[in-house]
Design a protein around this motif. Sequence first.
Motif, mmCIF file in Angstrom:
data_model
loop_
_atom_site.group_PDB
_atom_site.id
_atom_site.type_symbol
_atom_site.label_atom_id
_atom_site.label_comp_id
_atom_site.label_asym_id
_atom_site.label_seq_id
_atom_site.Cartn_x
_atom_site.Cartn_y
_atom_site.Cartn_z
ATOM 1 N N ARG A 1 8.126 6.613 -3.099
ATOM 2 C CA ARG A 1 6.821 5.948 -2.985
ATOM 3 C C ARG A 1 7.060 4.515 -2.506
ATOM 4 O O ARG A 1 7.696 3.718 -3.208
ATOM 5 C CB ARG A 1 6.097 5.964 -4.325
ATOM 6 C CG ARG A 1 4.667 5.465 -4.254
ATOM 7 C CD ARG A 1 3.959 5.659 -5.564
ATOM 8 N NE ARG A 1 3.681 7.067 -5.822
ATOM 9 C CZ ARG A 1 2.642 7.722 -5.326
ATOM 10 N NH1 ARG A 1 1.795 7.107 -4.513
ATOM 11 N NH2 ARG A 1 2.435 8.974 -5.625
ATOM 12 N N SER B 1 0.872 -1.176 0.000
ATOM 13 C CA SER B 1 0.000 0.000 0.000
ATOM 14 C C SER B 1 0.908 1.225 0.000
ATOM 15 O O SER B 1 1.428 1.630 1.036
ATOM 16 C CB SER B 1 -0.911 -0.012 1.233
ATOM 17 O OG SER B 1 -1.702 1.161 1.285
ATOM 18 N N SER B 2 1.095 1.771 -1.183
ATOM 19 C CA SER B 2 2.143 2.785 -1.356
ATOM 20 C C SER B 2 1.766 4.102 -0.687
ATOM 21 O O SER B 2 0.611 4.504 -0.662
ATOM 22 C CB SER B 2 2.414 3.025 -2.845
ATOM 23 O OG SER B 2 1.255 3.512 -3.477
ATOM 24 N N ASP B 3 2.782 4.761 -0.139
ATOM 25 C CA ASP B 3 2.650 6.088 0.443
ATOM 26 C C ASP B 3 3.809 6.945 -0.056
ATOM 27 O O ASP B 3 4.887 6.429 -0.374
ATOM 28 C CB ASP B 3 2.692 6.034 1.980
ATOM 29 C CG ASP B 3 1.584 5.168 2.552
ATOM 30 O OD1 ASP B 3 0.421 5.456 2.278
ATOM 31 O OD2 ASP B 3 1.916 4.200 3.266
ATOM 32 N N ASP C 1 5.530 1.413 0.680
ATOM 33 C CA ASP C 1 4.726 1.038 1.831
ATOM 34 C C ASP C 1 5.591 1.217 3.083
ATOM 35 O O ASP C 1 6.632 0.561 3.223
ATOM 36 C CB ASP C 1 4.267 -0.417 1.691
ATOM 37 C CG ASP C 1 3.275 -0.810 2.778
ATOM 38 O OD1 ASP C 1 3.585 -0.587 3.960
ATOM 39 O OD2 ASP C 1 2.207 -1.338 2.436
ATOM 40 N N VAL C 2 5.172 2.112 3.988
ATOM 41 C CA VAL C 2 6.020 2.490 5.120
ATOM 42 C C VAL C 2 6.326 1.289 6.012
ATOM 43 O O VAL C 2 7.470 1.093 6.449
ATOM 44 C CB VAL C 2 5.340 3.617 5.933
ATOM 45 C CG1 VAL C 2 6.164 3.940 7.176
ATOM 46 C CG2 VAL C 2 5.182 4.860 5.075
ATOM 47 N N TRP D 1 11.760 10.689 7.549
ATOM 48 C CA TRP D 1 11.403 9.339 7.993
ATOM 49 C C TRP D 1 12.622 8.580 8.477
ATOM 50 O O TRP D 1 12.550 7.833 9.471
ATOM 51 C CB TRP D 1 10.750 8.593 6.835
ATOM 52 C CG TRP D 1 10.271 7.227 7.219
ATOM 53 C CD1 TRP D 1 9.058 6.886 7.725
ATOM 54 C CD2 TRP D 1 11.032 6.010 7.147
ATOM 55 N NE1 TRP D 1 9.005 5.538 7.979
ATOM 56 C CE2 TRP D 1 10.205 4.973 7.632
ATOM 57 C CE3 TRP D 1 12.323 5.705 6.737
ATOM 58 C CZ2 TRP D 1 10.632 3.655 7.712
ATOM 59 C CZ3 TRP D 1 12.762 4.389 6.820
ATOM 60 C CH2 TRP D 1 11.924 3.373 7.287
ATOM 61 N N HIS E 1 8.672 9.037 -7.678
ATOM 62 C CA HIS E 1 7.505 9.349 -6.840
ATOM 63 C C HIS E 1 6.244 9.604 -7.660
ATOM 64 O O HIS E 1 5.128 9.554 -7.138
ATOM 65 C CB HIS E 1 7.795 10.574 -5.962
ATOM 66 C CG HIS E 1 8.161 11.802 -6.742
ATOM 67 N ND1 HIS E 1 7.225 12.634 -7.298
ATOM 68 C CD2 HIS E 1 9.379 12.313 -7.069
ATOM 69 C CE1 HIS E 1 7.845 13.608 -7.934
ATOM 70 N NE2 HIS E 1 9.150 13.447 -7.814
ATOM 71 N N ASN F 1 7.203 -2.959 -4.276
ATOM 72 C CA ASN F 1 7.021 -1.505 -4.261
ATOM 73 C C ASN F 1 7.727 -0.830 -5.435
ATOM 74 O O ASN F 1 7.943 0.384 -5.425
ATOM 75 C CB ASN F 1 7.560 -0.927 -2.948
ATOM 76 C CG ASN F 1 6.670 -1.232 -1.762
ATOM 77 O OD1 ASN F 1 5.759 -0.471 -1.450
ATOM 78 N ND2 ASN F 1 6.920 -2.360 -1.113
ATOM 79 N N VAL G 1 6.756 9.117 0.816
ATOM 80 C CA VAL G 1 7.607 9.182 2.006
ATOM 81 C C VAL G 1 8.645 10.274 1.807
ATOM 82 O O VAL G 1 9.329 10.305 0.775
ATOM 83 C CB VAL G 1 8.301 7.831 2.256
ATOM 84 C CG1 VAL G 1 9.156 7.909 3.515
ATOM 85 C CG2 VAL G 1 7.281 6.719 2.355
#
Length: 547
Positions: free
Chosen positions: A432, A389-391, A434-435, A398, A543, A520, A393
């Motif tokens: 981009r 589930s990409s976010d 998933d954290v 981070w 991104h 990812n 970042v």
Amino acid sequence: MENSLQDTTSFAASAPPGYQRARLFRIYNHYRVVVSVLLVMLLFIAPGEFDIRMRAAEYYQAGVITYLALNIFTALVLLAGFQPRNRHISLSILMDLLMLHGLLLTSSGMTSGLANLVIVTVAAGNILTPTRIGTFYAALAAICSLGIAGWSVLYLYASADEIVRAGSLGILYFAAAFILQYISRRMIRSEALASSRAKSIAELEQINRQIIQRMRTGILVLDRYGAIRLANAAAEELLFGHAPDDEPRSRGRSLPTPLRQGLDFWLKNPGGRTKPFQATPTSPMVQANFAQLDQERGDQILVFIDDLSKVTQQAQQMKLASLGRLTAGIAHEIRNPLGAISHASQLMRESEHLDEGDRRMLDIIQRHSRRVNGIIENVLDLSRRREASSDLVQVDQWLKTFRDDYLQTLNGGSDNPPEIELQIEDNLPQARFDVSQLEQVLVNLCDNGLRYSRENTGQAKIELHAGATADGERTYIDVRDFGVGIAPENRSSVFEPFFTTDKSGTGLGLYLARELCESNQAHLSLVDNGKPGCCFRITFAHHGRMI
């Protein structure tokens, strides 16, 4: 040549309907200027030398000069960029007919050679306006010619041959009108059909270009010298690391050295298969296949670039999916006796009658019990791994938070706490990812790095470095330890499942980390930066790409 053909096709498909008519009108006006200049030049020649009898010489001279002035004025207006419309063209043709018949009236009548110019004007009018108005031009010219001939016979006592000539010219006017209208209509229909086909070809070409650009297989078109003529987005990314949304930058550039060597090999052995290669240390492993684009001339070469990591990933996923289903089915049966073995060894360890040899055997039992349990857990994680589930970042912020949280989980009051040196470049692009999966990957890499650094130097220390790729569009994170490094013969195997140089390891940590990066659309690679130890690099996707 290909580009010029595409430009011509696009221009023909988008040209306005009146463009061709305006261009023909300019050509016709050039003709009128030349004719009027010649008529003015003839004024300086005595009419008696050619036995020409003028009916009204002064009016004829004024008419010729006026005709020249009007034509020059029209030429200047067109030169200034004026775009004539149908009404302007019609008015100009009517003016020509009236001016020419006026010159016929004031010169020697219908026997003059000027009558032939009227045929040209009628023909031009039917080419420029191939409608009913073209027939009107012919009718007006015939009426004017018959009127001049009749006036000459009645009032100037001219020969009746003028009426015959005027009638013959009238027939020519209508014949020219009908024939040219038919030809012009056929040409207009052909032009409309050609324009429609050109538009369809342009649309198909655009669709083909979009399909090629969005293909996951890299496509290159090379000339016979190996220079790049065309490259789609996948080839740009696989060979040069450019983001998919960037403008193409590889046209005219030289090939990467491994691909150039593969091309030379294929040119000498067209039936041979080239070896897989990496364009850069951080690029995925790719396979190049070559083909002649033009079989007759052979001056262009088509290259297909396949990402082998995708094929390998699919094969390994199928293998691990089967293994995961098998493990999930027998995990309960394995864990029950494994738990009993581990529990029994712990109880035996509490006994006071054990000698040192028995205690060493219990240590071996417990260590291998934990290893077997870790293998089962890792395989189960692979089989039930969720989709990314990409976010977006902000890597610099981070990474600082991750370092602080990770160190807090490791310190625990130790006298020799681990050290993590953090280096972050300025103005890093967003990534981009998933954290939660990114944290899982970094924890795995950091755990390995700290362990190998402690084994080699006695100090658990690693370096984290965040920077931008050469194109400035993507971010990467380097994790470097201070261990003994990896032997050259093992560097190509470190990401294979169940491969490990640590007797206590499961061999799935790095494989799982790369799998998470691939899901990812990032890339995990082992890079050689000339420093001691190992350096693993995570290169994030652009991104702007949606995962």
